[in-house]
Design a protein around this motif. Structure first.
Motif, mmCIF file in Angstrom:
data_model
loop_
_atom_site.group_PDB
_atom_site.id
_atom_site.type_symbol
_atom_site.label_atom_id
_atom_site.label_comp_id
_atom_site.label_asym_id
_atom_site.label_seq_id
_atom_site.Cartn_x
_atom_site.Cartn_y
_atom_site.Cartn_z
ATOM 1 N N PRO A 16 -0.574 3.298 -3.184
ATOM 2 C CA PRO A 16 -1.083 3.889 -2.828
ATOM 3 C C PRO A 16 -2.834 4.680 -3.466
ATOM 4 O O PRO A 16 -3.791 4.189 -3.144
ATOM 5 C CB PRO A 16 -0.535 4.844 -2.836
ATOM 6 N N ALA A 17 -2.702 4.339 -5.019
ATOM 7 C CA ALA A 17 -3.357 4.259 -5.831
ATOM 8 C C ALA A 17 -4.420 2.661 -5.957
ATOM 9 O O ALA A 17 -5.780 2.831 -6.154
ATOM 10 C CB ALA A 17 -3.677 4.388 -7.412
ATOM 11 N N TRP A 73 1.027 -1.499 0.257
ATOM 12 C CA TRP A 73 -0.344 -0.055 -0.156
ATOM 13 C C TRP A 73 1.350 1.289 0.079
ATOM 14 O O TRP A 73 0.101 2.158 -0.383
ATOM 15 C CB TRP A 73 -1.043 -0.434 0.964
ATOM 16 N N LYS A 74 1.805 1.546 0.868
ATOM 17 C CA LYS A 74 3.444 2.072 0.226
ATOM 18 C C LYS A 74 3.691 2.167 -1.083
ATOM 19 O O LYS A 74 3.932 3.601 -1.371
ATOM 20 C CB LYS A 74 4.500 2.591 1.440
ATOM 21 N N GLN A 131 -16.027 -0.146 -0.146
ATOM 22 C CA GLN A 131 -17.400 0.242 0.574
ATOM 23 C C GLN A 131 -18.250 0.279 -0.646
ATOM 24 O O GLN A 131 -19.047 -0.307 0.104
ATOM 25 C CB GLN A 131 -16.338 1.253 -0.036
ATOM 26 N N SER A 163 -10.227 0.327 -1.761
ATOM 27 C CA SER A 163 -10.623 0.391 -0.339
ATOM 28 C C SER A 163 -11.896 0.774 -0.803
ATOM 29 O O SER A 163 -13.593 0.843 -0.851
ATOM 30 C CB SER A 163 -10.215 1.615 0.217
ATOM 31 N N ALA A 164 -12.616 1.498 -2.325
ATOM 32 C CA ALA A 164 -13.276 1.993 -2.875
ATOM 33 C C ALA A 164 -14.725 0.801 -3.089
ATOM 34 O O ALA A 164 -15.344 0.550 -3.085
ATOM 35 C CB ALA A 164 -12.656 3.035 -4.105
ATOM 36 N N TYR A 209 -4.251 0.708 -2.811
ATOM 37 C CA TYR A 209 -5.347 0.593 -1.874
ATOM 38 C C TYR A 209 -6.277 1.997 -2.434
ATOM 39 O O TYR A 209 -7.386 1.248 -1.806
ATOM 40 C CB TYR A 209 -3.868 1.051 -1.334
ATOM 41 N N LYS A 210 -6.438 2.763 -2.682
ATOM 42 C CA LYS A 210 -7.459 3.718 -2.611
ATOM 43 C C LYS A 210 -8.430 3.030 -3.825
ATOM 44 O O LYS A 210 -9.549 3.240 -3.114
ATOM 45 C CB LYS A 210 -7.233 5.163 -3.538
ATOM 46 N N GLY A 211 -7.891 2.694 -4.601
ATOM 47 C CA GLY A 211 -9.320 1.781 -5.757
ATOM 48 C C GLY A 211 -9.968 0.310 -5.002
ATOM 49 O O GLY A 211 -10.985 -0.014 -5.081
#
Length: 158
Positions: A21-22, A17-18, A32, A28-29, A24-26
């Motif tokens: 990061p994109a 994730w470091k 959700q 996470s979305a 991880y963001k994807g």
């Protein structure tokens, strides 16, 4: 000392994730989006069962803790891996979701049987079934990232 113990003692292969990061963001979305319309206790049981099958210590550590915080009983958590033998401890709806979770997670053992799909469809409307399938797919994705990188469960971090 086993290879897994050595890796845990020395940390993960990659802090994905470091590094991305994109990604991880994807993820996470996606996570959700799959949570809409499903009761939290059911979602946690699905995450736990898939994580058990995928042997993902990181996700098991996280989702057992999340389930406890959400009020899930220790007995149900202890027996989710043997849900078929647990009598009526799990509702028919939960059993249908767990059966679908196992079939989708273990695709290498064959396709999702029609009977498993039909059982789930009897307990979930189309929108819920889509969300449930999304929940199963996303936890399998998280599991694969965490197992492949040998992520250290948060409870074991020092």
């Amino acid at each position: 000392m086993t290879e897994a113990q050595k890796t845990t003692a020395h940390g993960p292969r990659l802090r994905i994730w470091k590094a991305a990061p994109a990604l991880y963001k994807g993820m996470s979305a996606f996570q959700q989006a799959t949570a809409e319309g499903l009761e939290r206790s059911l979602a946690e049981l699905v995450k736990i069962r898939a994580s058990q099958l995928n042997k993902c210590a990181f996700c098991l550590d996280m989702h057992f803790a999340d389930a406890r915080k959400a009020g899930e009983s220790q007995l149900r958590l202890d027996l989710v891996g043997a849900w078929e033998e647990a009598g009526d401890l799990f509702s028919e709806r939960e059993q249908a979701a767990l059966a679908l979770t196992e079939s989708v997670t273990l695709l290498t053992e064959g396709f999702v049987p029609d009977a498993v799909w039909e059982r789930a469809a009897a307990h979930f409307d189309e929108a819920e079934l889509a969300q449930l399938l999304g929940q199963i797919v996303v936890i399998n994705s998280w599991n694969r990232f965490m197992v492949a990188t040998r992520a250290v469960p948060r409870s074991l971090e020092q």
